[in-house]
Scaffold this motif. Structure first.
Motif, PDB file in Angstrom:
ATOM      1  N   PRO A 251      57.849  68.762 155.781  1.00  0.00           N
ATOM      2  CA  PRO A 251      57.280  68.736 157.141  1.00  0.00           C
ATOM      3  C   PRO A 251      57.234  70.151 157.712  1.00  0.00           C
ATOM      4  CG  PRO A 251      59.106  67.192 156.946  1.00  0.00           C
ATOM      5  CD  PRO A 251      59.084  67.972 155.682  1.00  0.00           C
ATOM      6  N   GLU A 327      57.329  60.875 162.160  1.00  0.00           N
ATOM      7  CA  GLU A 327      58.501  61.356 162.909  1.00  0.00           C
ATOM      8  C   GLU A 327      59.107  62.629 162.313  1.00  0.00           C
ATOM      9  OE1 GLU A 327      61.902  58.762 162.732  1.00  0.00           O
ATOM     10  OE2 GLU A 327      60.980  57.575 161.134  1.00  0.00           O
ATOM     11  N   TYR A 328      59.028  62.776 160.977  1.00  0.00           N
ATOM     12  CA  TYR A 328      59.573  63.991 160.340  1.00  0.00           C
ATOM     13  C   TYR A 328      58.795  65.218 160.796  1.00  0.00           C
ATOM     14  CZ  TYR A 328      61.832  60.583 157.332  1.00  0.00           C
ATOM     15  OH  TYR A 328      62.574  59.545 156.870  1.00  0.00           O
ATOM     16  N   GLU A 329      57.492  65.036 160.862  1.00  0.00           N
ATOM     17  CA  GLU A 329      56.609  66.116 161.286  1.00  0.00           C
ATOM     18  C   GLU A 329      56.909  66.480 162.751  1.00  0.00           C
ATOM     19  OE1 GLU A 329      54.463  66.868 158.689  1.00  0.00           O
ATOM     20  OE2 GLU A 329      53.767  68.631 159.780  1.00  0.00           O
ATOM     21  N   TYR A 331      59.642  65.931 164.362  1.00  0.00           N
ATOM     22  CA  TYR A 331      60.965  66.549 164.479  1.00  0.00           C
ATOM     23  C   TYR A 331      60.920  68.009 164.048  1.00  0.00           C
ATOM     24  CZ  TYR A 331      65.743  67.841 164.000  1.00  0.00           C
ATOM     25  OH  TYR A 331      66.913  68.526 164.134  1.00  0.00           O
ATOM     26  N   ALA A 332      60.169  68.279 162.967  1.00  0.00           N
ATOM     27  CA  ALA A 332      60.112  69.653 162.456  1.00  0.00           C
ATOM     28  C   ALA A 332      59.636  70.611 163.548  1.00  0.00           C
ATOM     29  CB  ALA A 332      59.186  69.730 161.249  1.00  0.00           C
ATOM     30  N   ASN A 335      62.172  70.881 166.398  1.00  0.00           N
ATOM     31  CA  ASN A 335      63.302  71.680 165.943  1.00  0.00           C
ATOM     32  C   ASN A 335      62.967  73.167 165.931  1.00  0.00           C
ATOM     33  OD1 ASN A 335      65.861  72.216 164.694  1.00  0.00           O
ATOM     34  ND2 ASN A 335      64.745  72.483 162.760  1.00  0.00           N
ATOM     35  N   SER A 393      61.376  75.238 158.577  1.00  0.00           N
ATOM     36  CA  SER A 393      60.919  74.022 157.899  1.00  0.00           C
ATOM     37  C   SER A 393      61.905  73.600 156.829  1.00  0.00           C
ATOM     38  CB  SER A 393      59.549  74.253 157.262  1.00  0.00           C
ATOM     39  OG  SER A 393      58.625  74.664 158.231  1.00  0.00           O
ATOM     40  N   ARG A 396      66.103  72.134 157.835  1.00  0.00           N
ATOM     41  CA  ARG A 396      66.351  70.717 158.131  1.00  0.00           C
ATOM     42  C   ARG A 396      65.160  69.918 157.642  1.00  0.00           C
ATOM     43  NH1 ARG A 396      68.745  70.815 164.310  1.00  0.00           N
ATOM     44  NH2 ARG A 396      70.697  71.825 163.762  1.00  0.00           N
ATOM     45  N   ASP A 397      65.293  69.255 156.486  1.00  0.00           N
ATOM     46  CA  ASP A 397      64.179  68.395 156.074  1.00  0.00           C
ATOM     47  C   ASP A 397      64.601  66.937 156.081  1.00  0.00           C
ATOM     48  OD1 ASP A 397      65.653  68.471 153.823  1.00  0.00           O
ATOM     49  OD2 ASP A 397      64.106  69.253 152.503  1.00  0.00           O
ATOM     50  N   TYR A 398      64.207  66.163 155.091  1.00  0.00           N
ATOM     51  CA  TYR A 398      64.393  64.715 155.179  1.00  0.00           C
ATOM     52  C   TYR A 398      65.861  64.258 155.197  1.00  0.00           C
ATOM     53  CZ  TYR A 398      59.444  64.701 153.952  1.00  0.00           C
ATOM     54  OH  TYR A 398      58.097  64.902 153.945  1.00  0.00           O
ATOM     55  N   TRP A 403      71.378  69.458 155.561  1.00  0.00           N
ATOM     56  CA  TRP A 403      70.952  70.461 156.540  1.00  0.00           C
ATOM     57  C   TRP A 403      71.850  71.689 156.466  1.00  0.00           C
ATOM     58  CZ3 TRP A 403      69.695  67.564 161.804  1.00  0.00           C
ATOM     59  CH2 TRP A 403      68.540  66.786 161.601  1.00  0.00           C
TER      60      TRP A 403
END
Lengths: 472, 175
Positions: A251, A327-329, A331-332, A335, A393, A396-398, A403
């Motif tokens: 993401p 949601e991952y996108e 959040y990225a 963040n 990016s 913090r990913d999936y 993290w």
């Protein structure tokens, strides 16, 4: 003095004649090195040596010397790689795209800008090579060479391999383009040279150029085609660099806007670096008549355009993150702006989106000090852009369990310093031993674009000693 | 004094005068060996009767060669010699071959054309430059007339034509 066009400003001021151009540019090549040049070279060599220590330690002990960890496997190295490649782009843009668009103002700045491209691409290429850990084996890993592992080839599905081809093609084509442009000027220096060393060296470099009409015709044909080849090439290089990220599933990286956005960013930072270097060269070499305020203003206008494209790209990314509903996108991007690296994001936004907008004011874009400061600000901003894309990016990913944070070590900084030392050492050597301005091309535009032009018959203006031929 | 390798050199200080001069000299029936200018003078090749350069054709041929080589190389390596099946995807997928194919097309086209240019123009390191006048790379335009190839015209007549063509100086030179 009379200016022919009321629309266009003269590109060369000071009422220069063709001979003046040769004198002004060759003087720096022929003269003894000045104290300030020696000091500048010593400083950049010093930086190079300090950086070389970090580089050698990295190669000796491995890239564990860097601050990378399992989560952030790429940080300063790829940031610096993309940043340096981007800086290189303005040189090709100035020499190729502006040649195709018949922009005559490129002639005063193209030589130094192309030199900047060559040195920046060398610096850029160092990072992926060092990141391999054992670069001496890199030939097998990066190039499709027959090897001792059997019929095992490189993977042509990998964007990293596309990078190898893109960067090496870009470097070699830029080098050839630059050198072909230098040949007639080397011939000028050769024909003026007095010492044996300079006669021999410039004699070899000029390849026996005489300036015959036939050679000039071929030369122009070659320049135009090389420009036509280099223009899609320069766009492809940064597009492919952006594919390193865009073809992944992380993401914040997996974005279709990356290719055009990276290209715009590259031109943006490249022009900023051209300005930084040219403002110094212009001052030190007293080239104010060749690199005029008009040139600086035109480059600043390109910075406004590309800076604004970059700004729009940032906003589009944010919009698409929200609009995608992933949601991952989402959040990225949240963040990036509010997470632990918010300060990097804020620096990027301030330097890249807000600061170039100051160039809308004519007073600022024609002011040398303001331009110099803003050009450095833009380069800092563009470095942070790459840092933000890469580190925020990745960190913090999936999987929240993996993290992590990235902190650079002294060796990260040292290797970056090494490339700075390398870049400036090369540039200072270039500025001393090579003609910094393309004499032949400036001479070619002198009639139509200098302050002295009147548009009248050359006999009347005293440019010619003898009358034109009698009609047969 | 008229030897085969003797040249008459007309020195011009303006490109427009040179262009008119070339036309004048050619119309007077004198063959021009070559003109030397410090920068490209547009229309000079046409005035001298040169044909258009065929370097674009060379560039195109080398480009096509690059495209074919790149596609063949990737097809052979990925498809025949060492098929790499990743995620069940087709191992000879044309789209992923595009970037490398494009780069090699540009690379071969550029290098092929430049090498052709250097070879046909006789440019090489330590190549001996046939310099008629050192100012040709500074600010003067030089018109060289090979006297050996203009035997039917009198020496003094050629000199007169050259002087009338607008040359600032007329010099003799043997090379």
């Amino acid at each position: 003095m009379e200016i022919t066009s009321s629309v266009r400003k003269p590109l060369v001021t000071g009422g220069k004649t063709i001979h003046d151009v040769t004198e002004d540019i060759c003087r720096h090549v022929e003269g003894k090195p000045t104290v300030s040049w020696l000091l500048a070279l010593a400083t950049s060599l010093g930086v190079l040596v300090i950086g070389a220590y970090a580089l050698v330690m990295t190669l000796w002990d491995g890239i564990g010397m860097w601050g990378l960890n399992k989560t952030v496997g790429w940080a300063w190295d790829i940031t610096n790689f993309v940043w340096w490649v981007g800086i290189g782009h303005a040189g090709t843009l100035i020499s190729a795209v502006l040649l195709l668009f018949r922009q005559k103002w490129r002639t005063s700045i193209n030589r130094a800008a192309e030199a900047m491209t060559i040195f920046a691409v060398i610096c850029a290429a160092m990072f992926p090579v060092i990141h391999m850990g054992r670069p001496w084996l890199g030939f097998y890993w990066a190039l499709p060479l027959p090897n001792t592992f059997g019929s095992l080839w490189v993977n042509f599905n990998s964007p990293l391999l596309w990078d190898v081809f893109a960067i090496s093609t870009y470097f070699s084509v830029s080098l050839v383009f630059w050198y072909i442009g230098l040949v007639p000027d080397f011939a000028s220096i050769r024909d003026r040279a007095k010492g044996i060393v300079s006669k021999t060296v410039y004699g070899a470099l000029s390849l026996g150029w005489t300036g015959s009409a036939k050679a000039w015709e071929r030369y122009e044909s070659v320049s135009l085609i090389l420009a036509g080849l280099a223009t899609p090439l320069v766009l492809s290089v940064h597009t492919i660099v952006s594919f390193d990220f865009a073809t992944s599933v992380i993401p914040g990286w997996h974005t279709t806007i990356f290719p055009p956005y990276f290209v715009a960013g590259a031109i943006f930072s490249g022009f900023a670096m051209v300005l930084t270097l040219m403002l110094i060269t212009r001052k030190v070499y007293k080239l104010e008549d060749y690199i005029t305020i008009n040139h600086i203003e035109l480059m600043n206008i390109i910075i406004i355009v590309t800076g604004s494209i970059v700004g729009v790209a940032y906003l589009t990314e944010l919009f698409m993150a929200w609009y995608s509903g992933v949601e991952y996108e989402q959040y990225a991007f949240l963040n990036r702006a509010t997470g632990p690296y918010w300060w990097a994001y804020a620096t990027m936004m301030t330097c890249n989106v807000i600061s170039p907008q100051l160039f809308w004011f004519k007073k600022i874009r024609t002011n040398i000090v303001a331009t110099f400061i803003l050009s450095i600000v833009v380069n800092i901003g563009m470095w942070f852009e790459r840092f933000v894309i890469i580190v925020t990016s990745l960190h913090r990913d999936y999987l929240p369990s993996s993290w992590a944070m990235f902190t650079p070590t002294l060796y990260d900084v040292g290797v970056y310093l090494f490339t700075f030392g390398l870049f400036f050492t090369c540039f200072f050597l270039f500025a001393k031993f090579f003609p910094v301005i393309n004499m032949a091309e400036v001479k070619a535009i002198l009639r139509s674009s200098s302050e002295k032009t009147t548009g009248k018959d050359p006999v009347e203006t005293g440019n010619v000693l003898k009358p034109t031929p009698k009609e047969a | 004094m008229m030897k085969n390798n003797n040249y008459l050199i007309g020195v011009f200080s303006d490109e427009d005068v040179l262009l008119k001069g070339v036309k004048y000299v050619r119309e007077a029936g004198v063959k021009i060996h070559e003109c030397y200018t410090p920068y490209p003078v547009h229309g000079l090749g046409h005035a001298l009767g040169y044909k258009r350069s065929r370097l674009p054709i060379a560039a195109f041929i080398f480009g096509v060669l690059g495209t074919s080589l790149a596609l063949l190389m990737q097809y052979y390596m990925m498809g025949i010699d060492w098929p790499m099946i990743i995620g069940g995807k087709n191992y000879t997928s044309l789209p992923t071959f595009f970037p490398v194919t494009f780069e090699l097309t540009v690379l071969l086209s550029a290098f092929g054309m430049v090498i052709t240019f250097l070879v046909v123009s006789d440019l090489r390191p330590y190549g001996k430059a046939k310099v008629f006048d050192l100012r040709a790379t500074d600010d003067k335009h030089i018109m060289a007339i090979d006297l050996g190839k203009n035997k039917q015209t009198e020496f003094s007549q050629i000199k007169k034509i050259l002087q009338d063509s607008g040359a600032v100086e007329v010099n003799e030179k043997s090379l």
